[in-house]
Design a protein around this motif. Structure first.
Motif, PDB file in Angstrom:
ATOM      1  N   VAL A  70       1.002  -1.198   0.030  1.00 44.01           N
ATOM      2  CA  VAL A  70      -0.133   0.173  -0.032  1.00 44.01           C
ATOM      3  C   VAL A  70       0.923   1.309   0.042  1.00 44.01           C
ATOM      4  O   VAL A  70       1.909   1.180   0.850  1.00 44.01           O
ATOM      5  N   TYR A  71       0.762   2.233  -0.796  1.00 46.02           N
ATOM      6  CA  TYR A  71       1.322   3.467  -0.715  1.00 46.02           C
ATOM      7  C   TYR A  71       0.547   4.474  -1.432  1.00 46.02           C
ATOM      8  O   TYR A  71      -0.128   4.470  -2.414  1.00 46.02           O
ATOM      9  N   THR A  72       0.478   5.552  -0.538  1.00 43.88           N
ATOM     10  CA  THR A  72      -0.533   6.742  -1.189  1.00 43.88           C
ATOM     11  C   THR A  72       0.628   7.901  -1.061  1.00 43.88           C
ATOM     12  O   THR A  72       1.260   8.358  -0.183  1.00 43.88           O
ATOM     13  N   PRO A  73       0.779   8.227  -2.375  1.00 42.83           N
ATOM     14  CA  PRO A  73       1.636   9.372  -2.799  1.00 42.83           C
ATOM     15  C   PRO A  73       0.989  10.793  -2.285  1.00 42.83           C
ATOM     16  O   PRO A  73      -0.072  10.918  -2.356  1.00 42.83           O
ATOM     17  N   HIS A  74       1.825  11.480  -1.618  1.00 39.92           N
ATOM     18  CA  HIS A  74       1.419  12.817  -1.146  1.00 39.92           C
ATOM     19  C   HIS A  74       1.874  13.900  -1.938  1.00 39.92           C
ATOM     20  O   HIS A  74       1.795  15.080  -1.685  1.00 39.92           O
ATOM     21  N   SER A  75       2.727  13.535  -2.871  1.00 37.79           N
ATOM     22  CA  SER A  75       3.296  14.807  -3.782  1.00 37.79           C
ATOM     23  C   SER A  75       3.589  14.247  -5.092  1.00 37.79           C
ATOM     24  O   SER A  75       3.563  12.843  -5.253  1.00 37.79           O
ATOM     25  N   ARG A  76       3.953  15.060  -6.068  1.00 39.07           N
ATOM     26  CA  ARG A  76       4.436  14.654  -7.581  1.00 39.07           C
ATOM     27  C   ARG A  76       5.721  13.701  -7.182  1.00 39.07           C
ATOM     28  O   ARG A  76       5.708  13.031  -8.170  1.00 39.07           O
ATOM     29  N   LEU A  77       6.596  14.097  -6.454  1.00 33.87           N
ATOM     30  CA  LEU A  77       7.870  13.337  -6.339  1.00 33.87           C
ATOM     31  C   LEU A  77       7.440  12.038  -5.857  1.00 33.87           C
ATOM     32  O   LEU A  77       8.002  10.862  -6.377  1.00 33.87           O
ATOM     33  N   GLU A  78       6.565  11.840  -5.119  1.00 34.76           N
ATOM     34  CA  GLU A  78       6.057  10.451  -4.630  1.00 34.76           C
ATOM     35  C   GLU A  78       5.358   9.844  -5.650  1.00 34.76           C
ATOM     36  O   GLU A  78       5.427   8.446  -5.710  1.00 34.76           O
ATOM     37  N   MET A  79       4.647  10.264  -6.481  1.00 37.18           N
ATOM     38  CA  MET A  79       4.356   9.740  -7.728  1.00 37.18           C
ATOM     39  C   MET A  79       5.376   9.114  -8.710  1.00 37.18           C
ATOM     40  O   MET A  79       5.123   7.916  -9.254  1.00 37.18           O
ATOM     41  N   PHE A  80       6.283  10.002  -8.818  1.00 39.70           N
ATOM     42  CA  PHE A  80       7.432   9.376  -9.359  1.00 39.70           C
ATOM     43  C   PHE A  80       8.403   8.188  -8.796  1.00 39.70           C
ATOM     44  O   PHE A  80       8.512   7.266  -9.594  1.00 39.70           O
ATOM     45  N   PHE A  81       8.237   8.463  -7.794  1.00 38.64           N
ATOM     46  CA  PHE A  81       8.827   7.070  -6.866  1.00 38.64           C
ATOM     47  C   PHE A  81       8.242   5.824  -7.078  1.00 38.64           C
ATOM     48  O   PHE A  81       8.644   4.970  -7.243  1.00 38.64           O
ATOM     49  N   ILE A  82       6.683   5.956  -6.707  1.00 32.01           N
ATOM     50  CA  ILE A  82       5.987   4.700  -6.805  1.00 32.01           C
ATOM     51  C   ILE A  82       5.945   4.161  -8.197  1.00 32.01           C
ATOM     52  O   ILE A  82       6.021   3.014  -8.462  1.00 32.01           O
ATOM     53  N   VAL A  83       6.097   4.938  -9.187  1.00 34.14           N
ATOM     54  CA  VAL A  83       6.161   4.506 -10.645  1.00 34.14           C
ATOM     55  C   VAL A  83       7.309   3.690 -10.698  1.00 34.14           C
ATOM     56  O   VAL A  83       7.580   2.734 -11.341  1.00 34.14           O
ATOM     57  N   ILE A  84       8.364   4.397 -10.374  1.00 31.05           N
ATOM     58  CA  ILE A  84       9.882   3.781 -10.219  1.00 31.05           C
ATOM     59  C   ILE A  84      10.051   2.391  -9.700  1.00 31.05           C
ATOM     60  O   ILE A  84      10.355   1.551  -9.925  1.00 31.05           O
ATOM     61  N   CYS A  85       9.381   2.511  -8.358  1.00 32.30           N
ATOM     62  CA  CYS A  85       9.128   1.109  -7.755  1.00 32.30           C
ATOM     63  C   CYS A  85       8.671  -0.122  -8.583  1.00 32.30           C
ATOM     64  O   CYS A  85       8.762  -0.941  -8.725  1.00 32.30           O
ATOM     65  N   GLN A  86       7.432   0.248  -9.176  1.00 32.10           N
ATOM     66  CA  GLN A  86       6.862  -0.649 -10.227  1.00 32.10           C
ATOM     67  C   GLN A  86       7.774  -1.299 -11.247  1.00 32.10           C
ATOM     68  O   GLN A  86       7.750  -2.306 -11.757  1.00 32.10           O
ATOM     69  N   VAL A  87       8.438  -0.027 -11.849  1.00 34.70           N
ATOM     70  CA  VAL A  87       9.357  -0.372 -12.925  1.00 34.70           C
ATOM     71  C   VAL A  87      10.436  -1.437 -12.310  1.00 34.70           C
ATOM     72  O   VAL A  87      10.703  -2.507 -13.117  1.00 34.70           O
ATOM     73  N   PHE A  88      11.368  -1.027 -11.326  1.00 40.04           N
ATOM     74  CA  PHE A  88      12.249  -2.079 -10.644  1.00 40.04           C
ATOM     75  C   PHE A  88      11.626  -3.283 -10.459  1.00 40.04           C
ATOM     76  O   PHE A  88      12.333  -4.232 -10.704  1.00 40.04           O
ATOM     77  N   ASP A  89      10.496  -3.588  -9.927  1.00 40.78           N
ATOM     78  CA  ASP A  89       9.612  -4.776  -9.498  1.00 40.78           C
ATOM     79  C   ASP A  89       9.694  -5.559 -10.914  1.00 40.78           C
ATOM     80  O   ASP A  89       9.914  -6.601 -10.960  1.00 40.78           O
ATOM     81  N   ALA A  90       9.056  -4.797 -12.098  1.00 43.50           N
ATOM     82  CA  ALA A  90       8.920  -5.519 -13.310  1.00 43.50           C
ATOM     83  C   ALA A  90      10.102  -5.940 -13.958  1.00 43.50           C
ATOM     84  O   ALA A  90      10.112  -7.095 -14.417  1.00 43.50           O
ATOM     85  N   ILE A  91      11.259  -5.426 -13.815  1.00 40.30           N
ATOM     86  CA  ILE A  91      12.619  -5.773 -14.566  1.00 40.30           C
ATOM     87  C   ILE A  91      13.523  -6.399 -13.580  1.00 40.30           C
ATOM     88  O   ILE A  91      14.642  -6.587 -13.918  1.00 40.30           O
ATOM     89  N   SER A  92      13.293  -6.617 -12.376  1.00 36.71           N
ATOM     90  CA  SER A  92      13.880  -7.413 -11.128  1.00 36.71           C
ATOM     91  C   SER A  92      14.500  -8.822 -11.791  1.00 36.71           C
ATOM     92  O   SER A  92      13.921  -9.393 -12.092  1.00 36.71           O
ATOM     93  N   GLY A  93      15.720  -8.930 -11.413  1.00 33.46           N
ATOM     94  CA  GLY A  93      16.490  -9.928 -11.912  1.00 33.46           C
ATOM     95  C   GLY A  93      16.954  -9.950 -13.177  1.00 33.46           C
ATOM     96  O   GLY A  93      17.630 -11.085 -13.638  1.00 33.46           O
ATOM     97  N   GLN A  94      16.952  -9.122 -13.915  1.00 31.52           N
ATOM     98  CA  GLN A  94      17.175  -9.231 -15.444  1.00 31.52           C
ATOM     99  C   GLN A  94      18.812  -8.779 -15.411  1.00 31.52           C
ATOM    100  O   GLN A  94      19.220  -8.054 -14.678  1.00 31.52           O
ATOM    101  N   ASP A  95      19.259  -9.581 -16.368  1.00 27.37           N
ATOM    102  CA  ASP A  95      20.955  -9.351 -16.678  1.00 27.37           C
ATOM    103  C   ASP A  95      21.319  -8.110 -16.978  1.00 27.37           C
ATOM    104  O   ASP A  95      22.180  -7.342 -16.584  1.00 27.37           O
ATOM    105  N   ASP A  96      20.578  -7.580 -17.967  1.00 29.76           N
ATOM    106  CA  ASP A  96      20.863  -6.180 -18.567  1.00 29.76           C
ATOM    107  C   ASP A  96      19.963  -5.073 -18.439  1.00 29.76           C
ATOM    108  O   ASP A  96      18.790  -5.265 -18.869  1.00 29.76           O
ATOM    109  N   PHE A  97      20.047  -4.263 -17.268  1.00 33.85           N
ATOM    110  CA  PHE A  97      19.122  -3.442 -16.511  1.00 33.85           C
ATOM    111  C   PHE A  97      18.736  -2.469 -17.731  1.00 33.85           C
ATOM    112  O   PHE A  97      17.381  -2.388 -17.947  1.00 33.85           O
ATOM    113  N   GLU A  98      19.579  -1.659 -18.441  1.00 32.34           N
ATOM    114  CA  GLU A  98      18.895  -0.866 -19.461  1.00 32.34           C
ATOM    115  C   GLU A  98      18.266  -1.537 -20.522  1.00 32.34           C
ATOM    116  O   GLU A  98      17.169  -0.947 -20.960  1.00 32.34           O
TER     117      GLU A  98
END
Length: 134
Positions: free
Chosen positions: A64-92
């Protein structure tokens, strides 16, 4: 506990009012190219937040995460991106593949998110290397 420790609320380009994260001094606005007037320490804070979430929840994205600012909106999207590509050999490559499948409201958002994710990943790798040396 989820990560909500971002300094500054948000940044809008003085020229076109676009919200983005100026993580470096004079970073150009991803929409119009106007240099940012003040950097925000988002990269280090986001890297710490991702590490804290991974340690506490087992995933980068907390249950559960409730963003309280635009920066937190960016952060939660980054969290989702990192989960989606976690464990991949070539990050980029994994990041690019993932972002190609995403829909963005504005053309510049994809490249800005990509840049943020790469900078955060680099910081996390540096933090890991630093901890290994201790």
């Amino acid at each position: 506990m989820t990560w909500h420790y971002f300094t500054g609320d948000h940044y809008s380009c003085e020229s076109c009012r676009t919200c983005f994260v100026p993580y470096e001094d004079s970073l150009p606005c991803p929409r119009c190219g106007e240099p940012a007037t003040e950097p925000i320490g988002f990269i280090g804070e986001a890297a710490s937040g991702l590490a804290a979430h991974k340690w506490e929840f087992g995933d980068y994205t907390p249950p559960v995460y409730t963003p309280h600012s635009r920066l937190e909106m960016f952060f939660i999207v980054i969290c989702q991106v990192f989960d989606a590509i976690s464990g991949q050999d070539d990050f980029e490559r994994a990041l690019d593949d993932y972002l190609q499948r995403c829909e963005f409201d504005r053309e510049y958002e994809q490249s800005h998110l990509r840049d943020l994710a790469i900078k955060i990943h680099q910081r996390m790798e540096a933090n890991t290397a630093e901890q290994a040396e201790r």
